[in-house]
Motif scaffolding. Structure first.
Motif, PDB file in Angstrom:
ATOM      1  N   ILE A 287     -44.833  52.322 -32.562  1.00  0.00           N
ATOM      2  CA  ILE A 287     -43.446  52.625 -32.180  1.00  0.00           C
ATOM      3  C   ILE A 287     -43.053  54.017 -32.646  1.00  0.00           C
ATOM      4  O   ILE A 287     -42.434  54.791 -31.902  1.00  0.00           O
ATOM      5  N   LEU A 288     -43.422  54.371 -33.891  1.00  0.00           N
ATOM      6  CA  LEU A 288     -43.115  55.706 -34.418  1.00  0.00           C
ATOM      7  C   LEU A 288     -43.793  56.793 -33.585  1.00  0.00           C
ATOM      8  O   LEU A 288     -43.174  57.818 -33.251  1.00  0.00           O
ATOM      9  N   SER A 289     -45.058  56.587 -33.241  1.00  0.00           N
ATOM     10  CA  SER A 289     -45.803  57.591 -32.475  1.00  0.00           C
ATOM     11  C   SER A 289     -45.194  57.800 -31.095  1.00  0.00           C
ATOM     12  O   SER A 289     -45.024  58.942 -30.635  1.00  0.00           O
ATOM     13  N   LEU A 290     -44.864  56.710 -30.428  1.00  0.00           N
ATOM     14  CA  LEU A 290     -44.249  56.800 -29.103  1.00  0.00           C
ATOM     15  C   LEU A 290     -42.910  57.519 -29.167  1.00  0.00           C
ATOM     16  O   LEU A 290     -42.615  58.417 -28.363  1.00  0.00           O
ATOM     17  N   THR A 291     -42.083  57.146 -30.146  1.00  0.00           N
ATOM     18  CA  THR A 291     -40.722  57.687 -30.224  1.00  0.00           C
ATOM     19  C   THR A 291     -40.721  59.142 -30.662  1.00  0.00           C
ATOM     20  O   THR A 291     -40.077  59.996 -30.036  1.00  0.00           O
ATOM     21  N   VAL A 292     -41.459  59.446 -31.742  1.00  0.00           N
ATOM     22  CA  VAL A 292     -41.504  60.824 -32.243  1.00  0.00           C
ATOM     23  C   VAL A 292     -42.134  61.751 -31.210  1.00  0.00           C
ATOM     24  O   VAL A 292     -41.623  62.848 -30.939  1.00  0.00           O
ATOM     25  N   GLY A 293     -43.255  61.329 -30.618  1.00  0.00           N
ATOM     26  CA  GLY A 293     -43.937  62.179 -29.646  1.00  0.00           C
ATOM     27  C   GLY A 293     -43.099  62.473 -28.422  1.00  0.00           C
ATOM     28  O   GLY A 293     -42.942  63.630 -28.020  1.00  0.00           O
ATOM     29  N   ASN A 294     -42.515  61.441 -27.827  1.00  0.00           N
ATOM     30  CA  ASN A 294     -41.767  61.630 -26.581  1.00  0.00           C
ATOM     31  C   ASN A 294     -40.451  62.369 -26.791  1.00  0.00           C
ATOM     32  O   ASN A 294     -40.115  63.287 -26.033  1.00  0.00           O
ATOM     33  N   PHE A 295     -39.692  61.985 -27.809  1.00  0.00           N
ATOM     34  CA  PHE A 295     -38.387  62.621 -27.998  1.00  0.00           C
ATOM     35  C   PHE A 295     -38.518  64.043 -28.538  1.00  0.00           C
ATOM     36  O   PHE A 295     -37.696  64.905 -28.196  1.00  0.00           O
ATOM     37  N   SER A 296     -39.524  64.308 -29.359  1.00  0.00           N
ATOM     38  CA  SER A 296     -39.730  65.686 -29.836  1.00  0.00           C
ATOM     39  C   SER A 296     -40.163  66.600 -28.702  1.00  0.00           C
ATOM     40  O   SER A 296     -39.818  67.785 -28.683  1.00  0.00           O
ATOM     41  N   ALA A 297     -40.929  66.065 -27.753  1.00  0.00           N
ATOM     42  CA  ALA A 297     -41.398  66.875 -26.625  1.00  0.00           C
ATOM     43  C   ALA A 297     -40.252  67.355 -25.744  1.00  0.00           C
ATOM     44  O   ALA A 297     -40.361  68.394 -25.075  1.00  0.00           O
ATOM     45  N   LEU A 298     -39.152  66.624 -25.750  1.00  0.00           N
ATOM     46  CA  LEU A 298     -38.006  66.999 -24.901  1.00  0.00           C
ATOM     47  C   LEU A 298     -37.449  68.370 -25.256  1.00  0.00           C
ATOM     48  O   LEU A 298     -36.886  69.052 -24.399  1.00  0.00           O
ATOM     49  N   TRP A 299     -37.612  68.799 -26.519  1.00  0.00           N
ATOM     50  CA  TRP A 299     -36.969  70.035 -26.981  1.00  0.00           C
ATOM     51  C   TRP A 299     -37.917  71.218 -27.005  1.00  0.00           C
ATOM     52  O   TRP A 299     -37.524  72.306 -27.412  1.00  0.00           O
ATOM     53  N   GLN A 300     -39.155  71.026 -26.572  1.00  0.00           N
ATOM     54  CA  GLN A 300     -40.138  72.099 -26.677  1.00  0.00           C
ATOM     55  C   GLN A 300     -40.008  73.107 -25.544  1.00  0.00           C
ATOM     56  O   GLN A 300     -39.712  72.746 -24.406  1.00  0.00           O
TER      57      GLN A 300
END
Length: 491
Positions: A287-300
């Motif tokens: 769950i952490l990997s999915l959430t951190v990876g996807n939501f952090s990618a939004l701001w790149q």
């Protein structure tokens, strides 16, 4: 004397199953020697490297297709079986694609003999890791992968590359130290380094310290696959490393890590008979990997950093199959791993082409859909596959792993599995917004990109093969699943 002759016979028998790894080991020496003798002949070095990995791949395919029963080698240190054999094939294909990506721009890469030697060394370490059935072998294999990767991370020979390589090394050293301490606890509790010994000691003695040792061991595996919260190194390393190495890091060490993680967690869980909450631990990290990876990618804004967070999220999707704790879930994880390798390299091949034209930021892709339509369309298909939309194999991969997750929830009734199912589907929807940003700039935004490229290029040929593979596995996944379903997980 008779005991010694028996051991020598076992070693001789083991070597006959160890041919792909011998090819890679000898290949490292050949590449280094060829680099000393033919220092200026870059094509020869690339050819040698390609041939070595292709030879390992060919022998591995023949060995795996024979459907051999699991065979313990070198007194049980490693094991040849269908699971490790299949992952070795994926690892070798990933290495082949990396060498092909480098071959196209080999004049820009400094110290090519050492570069290829390190790539083959990582592949050798990955082979040994997925075959490991002993904690010493796991540690040595991981260190071979890690040390070679630290060197490759700095092969851009820039200040940013040096800083990224140092950060990678420091994070990796801490993760290795924690993992090694966990191994020492497991050894102290069980008196053995073999995976099989963990089953007996949990079922009979069930020591509470076993959970701490096992959790610390998992830290090293999670680090290697860039799973959250052990992911902070990846964005900087991805941004600074050469593009072929970024593609390589996103696939080969990840597949090796997920392979040994699967074997380790299935062993300590003893078919859901363990008293410890291993499934909950895996689900939380997923769950952490999915959430951190996807939501952090939004701001790149940087393309490589975007793909770094994509890689973290994709680790989460791979872990979904492991979190089911079902053989079917592992089978579907292998299918998704295959698809992930194909669609990820499809994206990186064209990101490298666009990077060579000076496109490092997402906004710099404005207008390339009109000036370079074929490359942009293939890149779009790669991103659609990573999202998991039809008609690509990414859709089938996500459909399979989430269906096995739902089946696991129905069988066990664990609420954490339902939570993971919901989070996984939501994160798959979130990925739509950042994966389509580059195609949005390429096809919708107007720009001043006037670069014209020939359609008959090496990238387009390789891209066409990958596109056909990704589309074919959507319409006909049965052939690959038929092969994967023959793999068993007897420990």
């Amino acid at each position: 004397m008779e005991i010694l002759s028996d051991k020598l016979e076992l070693i001789r028998m083991s070597i006959s199953f160890f041919v792909p790894e011998l090819i890679l080991s000898i290949g490292i020496l050949i590449i280094i020697i060829a680099g000393l003798i033919k220092k200026e002949n870059l094509s020869l070095l690339s050819f040698f490297s390609l041939g070595i990995v292709a030879l390992s791949l060919g022998y591995g395919v023949v060995q795996t297709r024979q459907h051999i029963l699991p065979v313990n080698l070198f007194v049980g240190m490693i094991r040849v079986d269908g699971f490790s054999g299949y992952l070795k094939i994926l690892i070798d294909i990933g290495a082949l694609l990396t060498v092909l990506m480098t071959w196209k721009n080999q004049k820009e890469q400094k110290h090519l003999p050492e570069y290829y030697a390190m790539i083959v060394a990582v592949v050798l370490g990955a082979h040994l890791l997925v075959m490991s059935m002993n904690l010493i072998m796991v540690f040595l294999s991981l260190e071979l992968i890690s040390i070679s990767s630290y060197i490759l991370a700095g092969f851009s020979f820039s200040r940013k590359g040096s800083e990224a390589g140092l950060k990678y090394f420091l994070f990796g050293s801490v993760a290795s130290a924690v993992m090694l301490y966990g191994f020492s606890l497991l050894y102290g509790l069980t008196g053995s380094l073999d995976f099989s010994s963990f089953i007996y000691h949990q079922m009979v003695k069930n020591p509470p310290l076993f959970l701490i040792g096992g959790f610390m061991a998992l830290v090293g595996f999670f680090y290697k696959i860039a799973a959250a919260p052990l992911h902070p190194w990846s964005p900087d390393v991805y941004e600074a490393a050469p593009m072929p190495i970024v593609a390589f890091f996103s696939v080969v060490p990840k597949l090796a890590g997920i392979g040994v993680l699967s074997k380790f967690i299935l062993t300590v869980n003893i078919m859901s008979q363990s008293a410890y909450p291993w499934q909950i631990i895996i689900c939380i990290v997923t769950i952490l990997s999915l959430t951190v990876g996807n939501f952090s990618a939004l701001w790149q804004k940087n393309v490589k950093r975007l793909m770094a967070y994509s890689s973290i999220a994709q680790s989460g999707f791979l872990l979904v199959g492991v979190a089911t704790f079902l053989p079917q879930g592992i089978h579907y994880m292998l299918f998704y791993a295959t698809v992930y390798m194909l669609m990820n390299f499809l994206v990186f091949i064209y990101l490298q082409q666009f990077e060579s034209q000076g496109m490092h930021e997402i906004s710099s892709f404005s207008g390339v859909g009109r000036s370079q339509p074929l490359a942009s369309i293939f890149l779009l298909l790669g991103f659609i596959a990573l999202i998991g939309l039809p008609p690509t194999a990414g859709f089938m991969g996500k459909f399979f792993i989430f269906s096995s997750l739902w089946e696991s929830y129905q069988l066990s009734g664990q609420s954490i599995l339902l939570l993971l199912f919901i989070f996984g589907l939501l994160n798959a929807a979130v990925s739509l917004f950042y994966y389509l940003r580059i195609p949005y700039y390429a096809f919708i935004k107007s720009g001043e990109s006037n670069i014209k490229t020939n359609i008959l290029t090496f990238e387009n040929l390789l891209g066409l093969i990958l596109v056909i593979s990704v589309l074919y596995l959507f319409f006909s996944p049965g052939l690959l699943m038929g092969w994967i379903n023959k793999i068993n997980f007897a420990l």
